[in-house]
Design a protein around this motif. Structure first.
Motif, PDB file in Angstrom:
ATOM      1  N   GLU A  10       0.956  -1.345   0.025  1.00 59.58           N
ATOM      2  CA  GLU A  10       0.182  -0.161  -0.056  1.00 59.58           C
ATOM      3  C   GLU A  10       0.885   1.320  -0.271  1.00 59.58           C
ATOM      4  O   GLU A  10       0.698   2.198  -0.855  1.00 59.58           O
ATOM      5  CB  GLU A  10      -0.328   0.264   1.060  1.00 59.58           C
ATOM      6  CG  GLU A  10      -1.988  -1.420   1.231  1.00 59.58           C
ATOM      7  CD  GLU A  10      -2.686  -1.204   2.310  1.00 59.58           C
ATOM      8  OE1 GLU A  10      -2.553  -0.667   3.234  1.00 59.58           O
ATOM      9  OE2 GLU A  10      -3.904  -1.881   2.494  1.00 59.58           O
ATOM     10  N   LYS A  11       1.580   1.436   0.707  1.00 59.23           N
ATOM     11  CA  LYS A  11       2.909   2.186   0.703  1.00 59.23           C
ATOM     12  C   LYS A  11       4.100   2.758  -0.121  1.00 59.23           C
ATOM     13  O   LYS A  11       3.927   4.018  -1.377  1.00 59.23           O
ATOM     14  CB  LYS A  11       4.209   1.827   2.144  1.00 59.23           C
ATOM     15  CG  LYS A  11       3.392   2.614   3.088  1.00 59.23           C
ATOM     16  CD  LYS A  11       3.395   4.202   3.637  1.00 59.23           C
ATOM     17  CE  LYS A  11       3.136   4.295   5.090  1.00 59.23           C
ATOM     18  NZ  LYS A  11       2.540   5.523   5.272  1.00 59.23           N
ATOM     19  N   PHE A  12       4.064   1.282  -1.486  1.00 58.59           N
ATOM     20  CA  PHE A  12       4.884   1.984  -2.397  1.00 58.59           C
ATOM     21  C   PHE A  12       4.616   1.338  -3.435  1.00 58.59           C
ATOM     22  O   PHE A  12       5.353   1.699  -4.437  1.00 58.59           O
ATOM     23  CB  PHE A  12       6.489   1.243  -1.862  1.00 58.59           C
ATOM     24  CG  PHE A  12       6.527   2.611  -0.682  1.00 58.59           C
ATOM     25  CD1 PHE A  12       7.542   3.162  -1.255  1.00 58.59           C
ATOM     26  CD2 PHE A  12       6.887   1.254   0.814  1.00 58.59           C
ATOM     27  CE1 PHE A  12       8.396   3.624   0.246  1.00 58.59           C
ATOM     28  CE2 PHE A  12       7.704   1.334   1.804  1.00 58.59           C
ATOM     29  CZ  PHE A  12       7.826   2.724   1.946  1.00 58.59           C
ATOM     30  N   ASN A  13       3.296   0.516  -3.382  1.00 59.07           N
ATOM     31  CA  ASN A  13       3.155   0.083  -4.577  1.00 59.07           C
ATOM     32  C   ASN A  13       3.881  -1.049  -5.895  1.00 59.07           C
ATOM     33  O   ASN A  13       4.236  -0.449  -6.662  1.00 59.07           O
ATOM     34  CB  ASN A  13       2.533   1.284  -5.444  1.00 59.07           C
ATOM     35  CG  ASN A  13       1.539   0.433  -6.872  1.00 59.07           C
ATOM     36  OD1 ASN A  13       0.486  -0.323  -7.001  1.00 59.07           O
ATOM     37  ND2 ASN A  13       1.600   1.411  -8.545  1.00 59.07           N
ATOM     38  N   LEU A  14       4.217  -1.685  -4.999  1.00 60.19           N
ATOM     39  CA  LEU A  14       5.143  -2.513  -5.543  1.00 60.19           C
ATOM     40  C   LEU A  14       4.718  -4.159  -4.829  1.00 60.19           C
ATOM     41  O   LEU A  14       4.039  -3.805  -3.595  1.00 60.19           O
ATOM     42  CB  LEU A  14       6.544  -2.126  -5.192  1.00 60.19           C
ATOM     43  CG  LEU A  14       7.288  -1.135  -6.129  1.00 60.19           C
ATOM     44  CD1 LEU A  14       8.951  -0.530  -5.261  1.00 60.19           C
ATOM     45  CD2 LEU A  14       7.434  -1.002  -7.465  1.00 60.19           C
ATOM     46  N   PRO A  15       5.368  -5.082  -5.825  1.00 61.08           N
ATOM     47  CA  PRO A  15       5.053  -6.355  -4.777  1.00 61.08           C
ATOM     48  C   PRO A  15       6.206  -6.587  -4.371  1.00 61.08           C
ATOM     49  O   PRO A  15       7.721  -6.046  -3.982  1.00 61.08           O
ATOM     50  CB  PRO A  15       5.677  -7.491  -6.193  1.00 61.08           C
ATOM     51  CG  PRO A  15       5.594  -6.584  -7.692  1.00 61.08           C
ATOM     52  CD  PRO A  15       6.039  -5.407  -7.247  1.00 61.08           C
ATOM     53  N   VAL A  16       5.462  -7.623  -2.767  1.00 59.75           N
ATOM     54  CA  VAL A  16       6.393  -7.486  -1.883  1.00 59.75           C
ATOM     55  C   VAL A  16       6.857  -8.630  -1.860  1.00 59.75           C
ATOM     56  O   VAL A  16       5.240  -9.110  -0.906  1.00 59.75           O
ATOM     57  CB  VAL A  16       5.729  -6.919  -0.620  1.00 59.75           C
ATOM     58  CG1 VAL A  16       6.303  -6.862   0.747  1.00 59.75           C
ATOM     59  CG2 VAL A  16       5.721  -4.782  -1.424  1.00 59.75           C
ATOM     60  N   TYR A  17       7.477  -9.389  -0.689  1.00 57.93           N
ATOM     61  CA  TYR A  17       7.328 -10.612  -0.424  1.00 57.93           C
ATOM     62  C   TYR A  17       8.471 -10.362   0.901  1.00 57.93           C
ATOM     63  O   TYR A  17       8.981  -9.758   0.977  1.00 57.93           O
ATOM     64  CB  TYR A  17       8.035 -11.596  -1.626  1.00 57.93           C
ATOM     65  CG  TYR A  17       7.614 -11.750  -3.093  1.00 57.93           C
ATOM     66  CD1 TYR A  17       6.116 -12.347  -3.175  1.00 57.93           C
ATOM     67  CD2 TYR A  17       8.108 -11.026  -3.870  1.00 57.93           C
ATOM     68  CE1 TYR A  17       5.820 -11.992  -4.559  1.00 57.93           C
ATOM     69  CE2 TYR A  17       7.350 -10.568  -5.147  1.00 57.93           C
ATOM     70  CZ  TYR A  17       5.919 -11.805  -5.485  1.00 57.93           C
ATOM     71  OH  TYR A  17       5.505 -11.325  -7.013  1.00 57.93           O
ATOM     72  N   LEU A  18       7.951 -11.724   1.708  1.00 58.98           N
ATOM     73  CA  LEU A  18       8.565 -11.934   3.600  1.00 58.98           C
ATOM     74  C   LEU A  18       8.776 -13.198   2.832  1.00 58.98           C
ATOM     75  O   LEU A  18       8.359 -14.267   3.236  1.00 58.98           O
ATOM     76  CB  LEU A  18       7.446 -11.193   4.190  1.00 58.98           C
ATOM     77  CG  LEU A  18       7.940 -11.677   5.545  1.00 58.98           C
ATOM     78  CD1 LEU A  18       8.718 -10.769   6.113  1.00 58.98           C
ATOM     79  CD2 LEU A  18       6.400 -11.655   6.438  1.00 58.98           C
ATOM     80  N   ASP A  19       9.972 -13.346   3.839  1.00 60.08           N
ATOM     81  CA  ASP A  19      10.298 -14.003   4.528  1.00 60.08           C
ATOM     82  C   ASP A  19      11.608 -14.399   5.241  1.00 60.08           C
ATOM     83  O   ASP A  19      11.496 -12.796   5.444  1.00 60.08           O
ATOM     84  CB  ASP A  19      11.276 -15.645   3.344  1.00 60.08           C
ATOM     85  CG  ASP A  19      11.078 -17.301   3.320  1.00 60.08           C
ATOM     86  OD1 ASP A  19      11.235 -17.362   4.416  1.00 60.08           O
ATOM     87  OD2 ASP A  19      11.325 -18.082   2.308  1.00 60.08           O
TER      88      ASP A  19
END
Length: 408
Positions: A180-189
């Motif tokens: 929502e902040k950066f309008n980029l795909p985000v992945y977490l691990d």
């Protein structure tokens, strides 16, 4: 017809991902070699390679001699085509970086938490750092953000669940917040899985199908790779090796278990043990005693003591090898990996930890008379950042390029 079109489209995505992954792993590979490795025809390979060259995702990289005298043109990933923002979120600091498409670090900054920090203002500081990074690199094509953090976490939904000793964070939807902040795909691990990914794609573990990356830092974690894939367990919470019991009568851990190896062998607890021994006079070290007379010991003091041959540092490194050796032997007996890589802060100890660790593990694993796993320290800098970026790059390579149409 529609179904056939979808199948053809899916096949194209699959073949493109297949070729891209082989090119990533085999810099300079020729079209002929790609055909041999994949079984695809020239007609199947040529349009995909032409498309990737047109989009500048790959590039030609010279020619090579062959027995027949021909000199086929090699192919490689174009490392400067895209960049990834990587954020390594730890218990004492966060590290922000920009990593290119070839897994090379282009920029790094760190923020050490203050005693007054809460996770709310740490997040605000992170957001500010990322905005500044985007402004400074306005001309670069950013394909996503890779975030790594202590577990347990829900990597599928991008949620930090409830890591011990981590500002009381619970069910923080990192993926949603950052998207929502950066309008980029985000992945977490988790951090350890990221380290393992980095070693697999860009480090010393490229040729291993099965290995364990043991991250020893503020806590202890493991990235377990089986058949070239991160092992996650039923719900994605697997490999929390730092909470393996090594003393059933030991103290209670913040995770709720008792006698966890993290209570004994994490870097802060190792330093605390040495500091206590020197301060109480139980261990005699002229080098450490001079420092302890002025202030509590720190990790860099231990590293310096090891390099100077300090007997107290070496004695405690032997004990560290016993603690870690116990869980490594268990993991080796369960999984029979080709290698165990010691990483994060402890890797700086080099042979001082590896020699006693090999002695312990190689004497106790059940396959000791058949074969032994390679056991060595990682030499990769900022491995968690590289691993975080690798998550994003993997999704790009394996996915539909149509999703990235705006930046292509």
């Amino acid at each position: 017809m529609e179904k056939k079109g979808r199948n053809a489209s899916s096949l194209k995505v699959y073949n493109r991902a297949l070729l891209l992954n082989i090119i990533r792993k085999n810099r300079g590979i020729s079209r002929i070699e790609l055909a041999k490795m994949t079984g695809l025809t020239k007609g199947g390979i040529t349009p995909i390679i032409s498309d990737l060259l047109r989009l500048k995702i790959i590039r030609e990289c010279g020619t090579f001699n062959t027995p027949s005298g021909r000199r086929p043109v090699g192919l490689e990933i174009n490392p400067h085509r895209f960049s990834v923002i990587a954020l390594d979120f730890k218990r004492v600091k966060y590290t922000l970086g920009l990593v290119n498409f070839g897994g090379e670090i282009e920029y790094v900054e760190e923020y050490q938490y203050r005693d007054v920090d809460t996770f709310e203002n740490i997040f605000e500081q992170m957001f500010s750092s990322i905005y500044d990074l985007l402004i400074k690199n306005e001309g670069k094509k950013i394909i996503g953000i890779g975030v790594t953090a202590p577990g347990p976490l829900d990597y599928k939904n991008g949620v930090i669940v409830c890591p011990p000793n981590f500002f009381g964070m619970e069910n923080i939807p990192i993926k949603r917040i950052f998207q929502e902040k950066f309008n980029l795909p985000v992945y977490l691990d988790n951090n350890a899985n990221a380290f393992a990914l980095a070693e697999k794609h860009y480090g010393s573990a490229k040729d291993y199908r099965d290995f364990i990356y043991l991250a020893v830092d503020e806590g202890i974690g493991a990235g377990v790779v089986i058949n070239e894939t991160i092992y996650r367990g039923r719900g994605g919470f697997g490999s929390e090796i730092g909470h393996t019991t090594i003393d059933i009568n030991g103290p209670r851990c913040s995770c709720g278990n008792y006698g966890c190896v993290e209570l004994y062998a994490s870097v802060p607890n190792l330093v605390k043990r040495i500091d206590s021994a020197v301060a109480s006079g139980r261990s005699n070290s002229a080098f450490l005693s001079r420092i302890r007379a002025k202030r509590p010991l720190e990790w860099n003091d231990v590293l310096k003591g090891l390099n100077l041959g300090d007997p107290v540092c070496r004695e405690h490194m032997e004990k560290e090898a016993e603690y870690l050796g116990a869980i490594i032997v268990t993991a080796v007996n369960l999984l029979e990996p080709q290698a165990v890589i010691i990483g994060s802060k402890l890797s700086a100890c080099g042979e001082h930890i590896l020699n006693p660790l090999k002695k312990y593990v190689y004497a106790r694993s059940v396959t000791r008379n058949i074969h032994k796993p390679d056991l060595y320290a990682s030499n990769m800098s900022y491995g968690a950042l590289v691993g975080g970026a690798t998550m994003v790059i993997n999704h790009f390579v394996d996915g539909d390029l149509g999703e990235y149409e705006e930046i292509l």
